[in-house]
Write an enzyme that holds these catalytic residues in place. Structure first.
Site, PDB file in Angstrom:
ATOM      1  N   LYS A 188       6.811  -5.324   2.134  1.00 40.05           N
ATOM      2  CA  LYS A 188       8.145  -5.254   2.427  1.00 40.05           C
ATOM      3  C   LYS A 188       8.230  -3.667   3.519  1.00 40.05           C
ATOM      4  O   LYS A 188       8.531  -2.696   2.759  1.00 40.05           O
ATOM      5  CB  LYS A 188       8.561  -4.717   0.477  1.00 40.05           C
ATOM      6  CG  LYS A 188       9.889  -3.819   0.524  1.00 40.05           C
ATOM      7  CD  LYS A 188      10.850  -4.658   1.314  1.00 40.05           C
ATOM      8  CE  LYS A 188      12.464  -3.776   1.037  1.00 40.05           C
ATOM      9  NZ  LYS A 188      12.380  -2.296   1.575  1.00 40.05           N
ATOM     10  N   GLY A 240       6.497   6.487   0.397  1.00 37.38           N
ATOM     11  CA  GLY A 240       7.545   6.603  -0.207  1.00 37.38           C
ATOM     12  C   GLY A 240       7.679   8.206  -1.097  1.00 37.38           C
ATOM     13  O   GLY A 240       6.808   8.597  -1.071  1.00 37.38           O
ATOM     14  N   SER A 241       9.194   7.631  -1.603  1.00 38.20           N
ATOM     15  CA  SER A 241       9.460   9.463  -1.559  1.00 38.20           C
ATOM     16  C   SER A 241       9.217   9.597  -3.950  1.00 38.20           C
ATOM     17  O   SER A 241       8.708   8.353  -4.522  1.00 38.20           O
ATOM     18  CB  SER A 241      10.745   9.392  -2.258  1.00 38.20           C
ATOM     19  OG  SER A 241      11.502   8.646  -2.983  1.00 38.20           O
ATOM     20  N   THR A 244      11.200   7.409  -6.543  1.00 36.19           N
ATOM     21  CA  THR A 244      11.229   6.383  -6.388  1.00 36.19           C
ATOM     22  C   THR A 244       9.997   6.040  -6.968  1.00 36.19           C
ATOM     23  O   THR A 244       9.575   4.945  -7.285  1.00 36.19           O
ATOM     24  CB  THR A 244      10.961   6.116  -4.766  1.00 36.19           C
ATOM     25  OG1 THR A 244      12.741   5.786  -4.419  1.00 36.19           O
ATOM     26  CG2 THR A 244      11.734   4.033  -4.266  1.00 36.19           C
ATOM     27  N   GLY A 245       8.352   6.187  -6.264  1.00 35.10           N
ATOM     28  CA  GLY A 245       7.427   6.095  -6.592  1.00 35.10           C
ATOM     29  C   GLY A 245       7.223   5.964  -8.489  1.00 35.10           C
ATOM     30  O   GLY A 245       6.773   5.449  -9.019  1.00 35.10           O
ATOM     31  N   GLU A 263       1.940   6.672  -3.095  1.00 37.06           N
ATOM     32  CA  GLU A 263       1.456   8.029  -1.848  1.00 37.06           C
ATOM     33  C   GLU A 263       3.378   8.390  -1.352  1.00 37.06           C
ATOM     34  O   GLU A 263       3.581   8.322  -1.054  1.00 37.06           O
ATOM     35  CB  GLU A 263       0.716   7.524  -0.477  1.00 37.06           C
ATOM     36  CG  GLU A 263      -0.226   8.596   0.280  1.00 37.06           C
ATOM     37  CD  GLU A 263       0.940   9.128   1.596  1.00 37.06           C
ATOM     38  OE1 GLU A 263       1.646  10.096   0.741  1.00 37.06           O
ATOM     39  OE2 GLU A 263       1.237   8.755   2.352  1.00 37.06           O
ATOM     40  N   CYS A 298       5.128  13.497   4.992  1.00 35.50           N
ATOM     41  CA  CYS A 298       5.030  13.711   3.765  1.00 35.50           C
ATOM     42  C   CYS A 298       4.167  14.668   3.499  1.00 35.50           C
ATOM     43  O   CYS A 298       3.436  15.580   2.785  1.00 35.50           O
ATOM     44  CB  CYS A 298       4.219  12.544   2.563  1.00 35.50           C
ATOM     45  SG  CYS A 298       3.445  11.139   3.357  1.00 35.50           S
ATOM     46  N   GLU A 397      11.209  19.192  -1.075  1.00 33.45           N
ATOM     47  CA  GLU A 397      11.100  17.988  -0.521  1.00 33.45           C
ATOM     48  C   GLU A 397      12.117  17.903   0.421  1.00 33.45           C
ATOM     49  O   GLU A 397      13.218  16.932  -0.076  1.00 33.45           O
ATOM     50  CB  GLU A 397      10.417  16.776  -0.897  1.00 33.45           C
ATOM     51  CG  GLU A 397       9.631  16.297   1.044  1.00 33.45           C
ATOM     52  CD  GLU A 397       9.188  15.351   0.582  1.00 33.45           C
ATOM     53  OE1 GLU A 397       8.164  14.942   1.098  1.00 33.45           O
ATOM     54  OE2 GLU A 397       9.563  14.270  -0.044  1.00 33.45           O
TER      55      GLU A 397
END
Length: 493
Positions: A188, A240-241, A244-245, A263, A298, A397
């Site tokens: 994706k 990702g963020s 969202t993780g 990650e 990141c 962040e």
């Protein structure tokens, strides 16, 4: 030096690459979304629509997962060295088409062309590294009794690989480890920059058996949510963020017992002691902030912790280096910083400049749009001084080109500030004292640490974070093995 523009134009060779239809890869075929829906990709540099991209939905996910499940047995039983040959073949195809893939990332994500070319090289190297590790998919013998006790490594099953926009092609290459390990994989790509991944899908179509690799992109959360929750998807790898993780962890747990690696973000500290090589440290601070892709990383060292005795001298040099960087046309090979990915990230960075100033931080350079650059989603590389550890700019962040400088008095304070945030991805320490360097490196709550260095990743060196920065390790043998399960076989006599 900043470049002015009368108005951005897409080079002819890029316009020719974009003059085509884009398709998903499902079950070995290039297809539109089942619904026929598309969404527009707007270049963050030109501000114009550059492509109509298939807008996949749950029905497309269902078809891709079915094809992957059907292909599971054949791909599992394909010898690891044969799987590796196909992954290496994909690496060769990417290398042959490297320039067009780099140009797609530049127009789609605003990445400077020089950086996009580096990403092509990294993608190829990562694919070849994992292909070369295929024979490490091995087990052990255990002398537990007079019987024979052996372990084997087997593929986990259907894998979903969900990746972000800051290195579109490079992160599309994250299919390598699960494929070499024997897992049908569904990629994706980010809806914010999907074009190079969709082109990769075209290159891969005739390399892998049908169903072994699918590439789906959709505008919004529907596709990743359907992938994460699908009962046949056993393993999820996400970059990702942090919010969202956590949402992916929650959705996976609600729908089954699944293996999830994450990650995630970072608010990474670079600590400079007074005995450091200040010229090298200043260059390291600029390099490590990843201004080249506008701080959208990141791993960026967005907190620069500097001993009070050398604070002013180091800040002055960092500002000097930053102000010498070239910002502008990402297709110009001399350009050293590109755009933000989209208007939301652009506005977010600008809002954090206002937040930092309102909390008492001072702008040493930057602080808004670059002077003389009127087109595109550019934010000037910005340095804040007078930052306290409790400020939002020092704790949250931003994912933008904003660097906060925080003074400290001694080693204990530096370590305390470095570890005071919820993240723990990268950290670095700069000093000529070898003992202190290792003592501080050990004290950091971070998964990837440099001593007198920053930003660089290395082949087969595990990368990943602790705390809110994630679980699991990538870019290494550990990543490959994470896409397998151990089976114990006991041969009784």
């Amino acid at each position: 030096m900043l470049e002015a523009h009368s108005g951005p134009e897409i080079p002819t060779r890029v316009a020719e690459l974009l003059d085509r239809e884009w398709r998903l890869l499902i079950d070995g075929k290039l297809v539109p979304a089942r619904s026929g829906a598309t969404f527009s990709r707007v270049s963050p540099y030109t501000g114009t629509a550059i492509a109509e991209v298939p807008d996949a939905g749950p029905d497309d996910v269902e078809e891709a997962v079915r094809a992957a499940a059907d292909a599971r047995a054949v791909w599992r039983d394909t010898l690891p060295v044969e799987r590796a040959k196909l992954v290496a073949e994909l690496a060769d195809a990417i290398e042959r088409h490297g320039e067009e893939l780099a140009l797609l990332d530049t127009v789609d994500a605003g990445s400077p062309i020089s950086n996009s070319r580096v990403d092509v090289g990294v993608t190829v190297a990562q694919l070849r590294m994992f292909a070369g590790q295929a024979l490490e998919l091995k087990g052990t013998t255990v002398p537990a009794s007079t019987a024979l006790h052996v372990t084997t490594r087997e593929p986990v099953g259907v894998v979903a690989r969900i990746v972000p926009y800051n290195h579109p092609l490079m992160f599309a290459g994250k299919i390598a480890a699960p494929l070499v390990a024997g897992n049908p994989t569904i990629l994706k790509p980010p809806e914010a920059a999907p074009l190079s991944a969709l082109r990769l899908a075209e290159l891969a179509k005739d390399i892998f058996p049908p169903g072994v690799l699918s590439v789906l992109v959709g505008d919004g959360p529907a596709v990743p949510d359907a992938l994460v929750r699908h009962r046949h998807v056993r393993r999820i790898g996400f970059i990702g963020s942090e919010p969202t993780g956590r949402a992916i962890q929650r959705a996976a747990a609600e729908s089954g017992v699944k293996d999830v690696s994450l990650e995630l973000g970072g608010k990474n500290a670079m600590v400079v002691f007074p005995d450091a090589d200040l010229e090298a440290a200043a260059a390291g601070a600029v390099l490590g902030m990843n201004f080249t892709w506008s701080g959208q990383s990141c791993g960026s060292n967005s907190r620069l912790l500097v001993h009070q005795d050398v604070h002013d001298a180091l800040v002055a040099r960092v500002v000097e280096l930053i102000e010498a960087r070239r910002i502008g046309d990402p297709f110009d090979e001399r350009t050293e910083q590109g755009t933000m990915i989209n208007r939301a990230q652009y506005e977010k960075s600008l809002s954090y400049i206002d937040i930092a100033v309102s909390e008492g931080a001072k702008v040493a350079t930057g602080g808004g749009r670059p002077a003389g650059v009127d087109q595109g989603l550019f934010v000037a590389p910005t340095v804040f001084t007078g930052v306290r550890p409790d400020m939002r700019i020092a704790r949250e962040e931003v994912f933008g080109p904003l660097l906060s400088v925080i003074p400290f008095a001694d080693e204990a304070e530096a370590v305390r500030i470095a570890n005071s945030v919820d993240y723990g991805l990268t950290a670095s320490v700069w000093t000529s004292d070898v003992t202190r360097a290792h003592r501080v490196a050990r004290a950091f709550e971070a998964g990837f640490v440099w001593i007198n260095g920053s930003s660089r990743h290395f082949p087969n060196v595990p990368f990943g974070g602790v705390k809110g920065s994630g679980v699991g390790r990538e870019e290494s043998l550990e990543e490959l093995l994470s896409y397998t399960e151990t089976k114990s076989i006991n041969v009784m006599f």
